[in-house]
Motif scaffolding. Structure first.
Motif, short mmCIF file in Angstrom:
data_model
loop_
_atom_site.label_atom_id
_atom_site.label_comp_id
_atom_site.label_asym_id
_atom_site.label_seq_id
_atom_site.Cartn_x
_atom_site.Cartn_y
_atom_site.Cartn_z
N LEU A 259 -30.61 -29.75 32.37
CA LEU A 259 -31.33 -29.10 31.28
C LEU A 259 -32.77 -29.61 31.16
CD1 LEU A 259 -28.54 -29.00 28.55
CD2 LEU A 259 -29.20 -27.21 30.16
N GLU A 260 -33.39 -29.84 32.30
CA GLU A 260 -34.81 -30.23 32.31
C GLU A 260 -35.68 -28.99 32.19
OE1 GLU A 260 -38.00 -32.73 35.09
OE2 GLU A 260 -36.14 -31.93 35.94
N GLY A 261 -36.71 -29.05 31.40
CA GLY A 261 -37.62 -27.93 31.22
C GLY A 261 -38.44 -27.65 32.46
N PRO A 262 -39.14 -26.52 32.47
CA PRO A 262 -39.99 -26.18 33.62
C PRO A 262 -41.01 -27.28 33.90
CG PRO A 262 -39.73 -24.28 32.17
CD PRO A 262 -39.11 -25.45 31.46
N LEU B 71 -26.86 -15.28 35.56
CA LEU B 71 -27.72 -16.41 35.16
C LEU B 71 -28.11 -16.30 33.69
CD1 LEU B 71 -30.11 -16.76 38.25
CD2 LEU B 71 -28.08 -18.11 37.70
N VAL B 72 -28.40 -15.08 33.24
CA VAL B 72 -28.72 -14.88 31.83
C VAL B 72 -27.51 -15.24 30.97
CG1 VAL B 72 -29.41 -13.20 30.08
CG2 VAL B 72 -30.42 -13.10 32.37
N ALA B 73 -26.33 -14.84 31.41
CA ALA B 73 -25.12 -15.12 30.64
C ALA B 73 -24.83 -16.62 30.59
CB ALA B 73 -23.93 -14.39 31.26
N GLU B 74 -25.05 -17.33 31.70
CA GLU B 74 -24.78 -18.76 31.71
C GLU B 74 -25.72 -19.53 30.79
OE1 GLU B 74 -25.13 -19.80 35.81
OE2 GLU B 74 -23.06 -19.28 36.30
N GLY B 75 -26.93 -19.00 30.59
CA GLY B 75 -27.89 -19.72 29.76
C GLY B 75 -27.80 -19.43 28.28
N ARG B 76 -26.99 -18.44 27.89
CA ARG B 76 -26.97 -18.07 26.46
C ARG B 76 -26.33 -19.15 25.59
NH1 ARG B 76 -22.43 -13.21 26.57
NH2 ARG B 76 -20.84 -14.35 27.72
N GLN B 77 -25.50 -20.01 26.18
CA GLN B 77 -24.90 -21.09 25.39
C GLN B 77 -25.94 -22.15 25.01
OE1 GLN B 77 -21.50 -22.71 27.42
NE2 GLN B 77 -20.65 -20.70 27.91
N TYR B 78 -27.07 -22.15 25.74
CA TYR B 78 -28.10 -23.16 25.48
C TYR B 78 -29.40 -22.49 25.03
CZ TYR B 78 -24.80 -25.63 28.51
OH TYR B 78 -23.67 -26.17 29.05
N ILE B 79 -29.28 -21.31 24.40
CA ILE B 79 -30.45 -20.52 24.08
C ILE B 79 -31.36 -21.22 23.07
CG2 ILE B 79 -29.37 -19.23 22.22
CD1 ILE B 79 -31.84 -17.85 24.85
N THR B 80 -30.80 -22.06 22.21
CA THR B 80 -31.63 -22.75 21.22
C THR B 80 -32.25 -24.02 21.78
OG1 THR B 80 -29.65 -23.87 20.38
CG2 THR B 80 -30.33 -21.83 19.28
N SER B 81 -31.53 -24.76 22.61
CA SER B 81 -32.04 -26.03 23.14
C SER B 81 -32.79 -25.85 24.46
CB SER B 81 -30.89 -27.02 23.34
OG SER B 81 -29.94 -26.51 24.25
N SER B 82 -32.33 -24.90 25.29
CA SER B 82 -32.95 -24.69 26.61
C SER B 82 -33.13 -23.18 26.83
CB SER B 82 -32.07 -25.29 27.71
OG SER B 82 -31.80 -26.66 27.46
N PRO B 83 -34.04 -22.55 26.13
CA PRO B 83 -34.16 -21.09 26.19
C PRO B 83 -34.57 -20.55 27.55
CG PRO B 83 -36.00 -22.04 24.98
CD PRO B 83 -35.03 -23.15 25.21
N TRP B 84 -35.19 -21.38 28.39
CA TRP B 84 -35.63 -20.89 29.70
C TRP B 84 -34.47 -20.45 30.59
CZ3 TRP B 84 -36.03 -26.00 28.13
CH2 TRP B 84 -35.18 -26.92 28.77
#
Length: 290
Positions: free
Chosen positions: A66-69, A248-261
């Motif tokens: 969960l590292e940012g860009p 990929l969009v679906a996998e990231g929705r659980q972290y949409i608030t902490s890791s929105p990228w």
């Protein structure tokens, strides 16, 4: 040749040159160039994704979770430390190939049904037209979901489902074009000289009916990308750990608030590709109109 005829021919050539120059200037718009460059990068990503990405698509712990860009991970990393940029690049082939398969299915089936309905008419036209009406009465995505549930989950089955849901649009357009062309004089003349119906259809009618159909293909391709990504997002398409864009969009929705990228970047890629495909369609129309 008379002087007036020479002047007219020169004027016609000059007008054609001006029209061609205008089309080329229109093609050089920044958005057109950006669309072509993006589609070129997608082609490289499909053929040789390793050139563009330094990691493997399922390689865990390529960086901190969960590292940012950053410079080392332009799109950040997911919850397993996988490089999101690499997964987007490697997912290009899967997403575009399934979208291409869907368009091919819709085009071939629609070409067959539309040709039969438009050329032969009668009961064939009545049956096919009612089938098209039924398909058009059901939303395309809902129809694709019903089909993929019947066939089973998976990327290929999702492509088949989206392709079958797009048959109605192709069929209606092909039927319209065939109805226009079959009444032209050269088609009637081919029948008078003894040409069979099949020969007339494939030799004279279809070759003069395909231009409008081909113009629809890029638009349907963009729609297929959206539909297949949506099916994968809902869990009907590709399965983990495949790097399909919708997944990929679906996998990231659980972290949409902490890791929105994790969701925003693949979603932006889908949007940019669909818009670029639509832009390429308008470029082709302008060039063809010259």
């Amino acid at each position: 040749m008379t002087v007036s005829a020479t002047l007219n021919a020169g004027s016609a050539r000059g007008a054609l040159r001006l029209k061609q120059a205008g089309a080329l200037r229109g093609w050089s718009r920044p958005l057109d160039i950006a669309a072509v460059l993006l589609l070129g990068l997608l082609l490289v990503a499909v053929i040789a994704p390793g050139i563009l990405s330094p990691y493997g698509p399922v390689q865990a712990h390529a960086g901190p979770a969960l590292e940012g860009p950053s410079l080392s991970h332009p799109f950040g990393t997911d919850y397993l430390g996988r490089d999101l940029y690499t997964r987007v690049v490697h997912g290009t082939a899967l997403t575009l190939s399934t979208a291409g398969l869907a368009v091919l299915i819709g085009l071939l089936v629609g070409l067959l049904l539309g040709s039969l309905a438009g050329y032969f008419g009668g009961w064939a036209d009545a049956v096919i037209s009612r089938l098209v009406d039924v398909l058009l009465a059901v939303p395309g995505l809902l129809l694709a979901m019903v089909i993929v549930v019947s066939l089973g989950f998976g990327a290929v089955n999702a492509a088949v489902a989206v392709g079958l849901s797009s048959v109605a649009g192709f069929t209606r357009l092909v039927r319209s074009e065939v109805l226009t062309v079959k009444n032209l004089l050269f088609v009637e003349a081919s029948g008078h000289v003894g040409s069979s119906s099949r020969r007339t259809l494939f030799r004279h009618v279809l070759p003069n009916s395909y231009k409008s159909v081909l113009a629809l293909v890029p638009l349907e391709f963009g729609g297929a990308i959206l539909a297949i990504s949506t099916l994968s997002f809902l869990g009907f398409g590709a399965v983990p750990p495949q790097p399909e864009w919708g997944l990929l969009v679906a996998e990231g929705r659980q972290y949409i608030t902490s890791s929105p990228w994790l969701s925003l970047v693949p979603g932006f890629v889908i949007t940019a590709v669909v818009l670029s495909v639509a832009r390429l369609s308008t470029i082709a129309e302008r060039v063809r109109g010259v």
